[in-house]
Design a protein around this motif. Sequence first.
Motif, PDB file in Angstrom:
ATOM      1  N   PRO A 274      48.388  16.243  -4.869  1.00  0.00           N
ATOM      2  CA  PRO A 274      48.535  15.134  -3.910  1.00  0.00           C
ATOM      3  C   PRO A 274      47.399  15.094  -2.877  1.00  0.00           C
ATOM      4  N   LEU A 275      46.923  16.327  -2.525  1.00  0.00           N
ATOM      5  CA  LEU A 275      45.798  16.342  -1.577  1.00  0.00           C
ATOM      6  C   LEU A 275      44.560  15.702  -2.182  1.00  0.00           C
ATOM      7  N   LEU A 276      44.325  16.027  -3.470  1.00  0.00           N
ATOM      8  CA  LEU A 276      43.177  15.401  -4.143  1.00  0.00           C
ATOM      9  C   LEU A 276      43.362  13.890  -4.247  1.00  0.00           C
ATOM     10  N   LYS A 277      44.617  13.503  -4.544  1.00  0.00           N
ATOM     11  CA  LYS A 277      44.889  12.066  -4.585  1.00  0.00           C
ATOM     12  C   LYS A 277      44.654  11.416  -3.214  1.00  0.00           C
ATOM     13  N   SER A 278      45.134  12.113  -2.196  1.00  0.00           N
ATOM     14  CA  SER A 278      44.938  11.586  -0.841  1.00  0.00           C
ATOM     15  C   SER A 278      43.462  11.492  -0.496  1.00  0.00           C
ATOM     16  N   LYS A 279      42.695  12.558  -0.913  1.00  0.00           N
ATOM     17  CA  LYS A 279      41.261  12.540  -0.659  1.00  0.00           C
ATOM     18  C   LYS A 279      40.588  11.380  -1.397  1.00  0.00           C
ATOM     19  N   ALA A 280      41.035  11.168  -2.649  1.00  0.00           N
ATOM     20  CA  ALA A 280      40.474  10.043  -3.404  1.00  0.00           C
ATOM     21  C   ALA A 280      40.797   8.713  -2.729  1.00  0.00           C
ATOM     22  N   VAL A 281      42.036   8.621  -2.241  1.00  0.00           N
ATOM     23  CA  VAL A 281      42.425   7.394  -1.538  1.00  0.00           C
ATOM     24  C   VAL A 281      41.602   7.225  -0.271  1.00  0.00           C
ATOM     25  N   ILE A 282      41.406   8.346   0.459  1.00  0.00           N
ATOM     26  CA  ILE A 282      40.610   8.280   1.694  1.00  0.00           C
ATOM     27  C   ILE A 282      39.171   7.865   1.391  1.00  0.00           C
ATOM     28  N   ASP A 283      38.603   8.495   0.342  1.00  0.00           N
ATOM     29  CA  ASP A 283      37.228   8.134  -0.036  1.00  0.00           C
ATOM     30  C   ASP A 283      37.142   6.662  -0.423  1.00  0.00           C
ATOM     31  N   SER A 284      38.134   6.219  -1.193  1.00  0.00           N
ATOM     32  CA  SER A 284      38.154   4.803  -1.584  1.00  0.00           C
ATOM     33  C   SER A 284      38.279   3.896  -0.358  1.00  0.00           C
ATOM     34  N   ASN A 285      39.159   4.320   0.560  1.00  0.00           N
ATOM     35  CA  ASN A 285      39.306   3.526   1.791  1.00  0.00           C
ATOM     36  C   ASN A 285      38.021   3.507   2.605  1.00  0.00           C
ATOM     37  N   LEU A 286      37.342   4.686   2.652  1.00  0.00           N
ATOM     38  CA  LEU A 286      36.072   4.727   3.382  1.00  0.00           C
ATOM     39  C   LEU A 286      35.035   3.814   2.739  1.00  0.00           C
ATOM     40  N   ARG A 287      35.008   3.836   1.381  1.00  0.00           N
ATOM     41  CA  ARG A 287      34.079   2.937   0.700  1.00  0.00           C
ATOM     42  C   ARG A 287      34.432   1.480   0.950  1.00  0.00           C
ATOM     43  N   GLU A 288      35.746   1.215   0.889  1.00  0.00           N
ATOM     44  CA  GLU A 288      36.183  -0.151   1.177  1.00  0.00           C
ATOM     45  C   GLU A 288      35.829  -0.560   2.610  1.00  0.00           C
TER      46      GLU A 288
END
Length: 243
Positions: free
Chosen positions: A88-102
Amino acid sequence: MLSKGRKVVGRGEAMTAHYAFDPLEDETIIKHRLLTRTTTTRGEPPLKKLQKKFTSFVLELEKDADNYNDCEKLSKAFLQEMTTFEIPLLKSKAVIDSNLREKEHYNELKDEIVRQITEAQADIEDLKKQLEESKIERQHKEECEAIRKLISMQPPRSETQKLIVDLEREIAGLEAENTASSRTLELRKKQFALLLHVVDELQNTMEEEQKSLVEEMRIANEEHRNAMEDAGVGSEAMLVDEQ
C-alpha cells in the motif's frame, strides 16, 4: 477518526458545520494516518499488526532455547507482513508521484493559460487601438468625401472667375451710377434750395406790394373822403350866399 459536530437549527436558519480541527490540522492528521496506516475500516491496523509480528520475532530471538524453526517462521511472517505493509505504501507513493506529475502538468497548463490570456489581452488592446485608429481614419475619409461632394457640386473655376469679373463690372457700374446719382441729387438739392429761396423772395415781394397797394388805397380813400367833405362845405357856402 475525524470528529465533526453539527448545530441543530430551526426552520429558516442556515445550517453551519463546526469542526473539531481546522482544515490544515485535518490535512496533517490524514496525511500522517495514510503514511503510518494506523487506521483501517476492517480489522486491526496494518502498522499494529506489523509491530506485533516484529515484537514476536524479537522476543523469540531473545530466548535461549533451540527455537530456530520458530524464529524462521516468525521471520517469514514478519517479512510477509512487511511486504503486505509495503505494497500500500508503494501504491500510495505511486499515487503521490502521479498527483505530483498531474500537479506539475496542471501548473504548466495554468502558466500556459495565463500566458495565452496575457497575449489575448495584449491582442485585445492592440485591436482596440486599431479600431480607434480605423474609426478616426474612416471619419476623415467621410469628411473628405463630403467636402469632395460639395466641391463637385460647385461650378468650374473658370465659370466662377467669369462670374466674379461680371460681378465686379456690375459693381463698378453701380458705383459709377451711384456717383452720378449722388451728383445729380446734390445738384437737385441746390436747385431746390435756390427755388425755395426765390419763392421766399417772391412771397416777401408780393407781401410788400400788397401792403403798398393797401396803403395807397387807404390814402386814396382818405383823399377822396376829404375831397367829398370839401365839396360839401363849398356847396353849403354857395347856398348861403344865394339866400
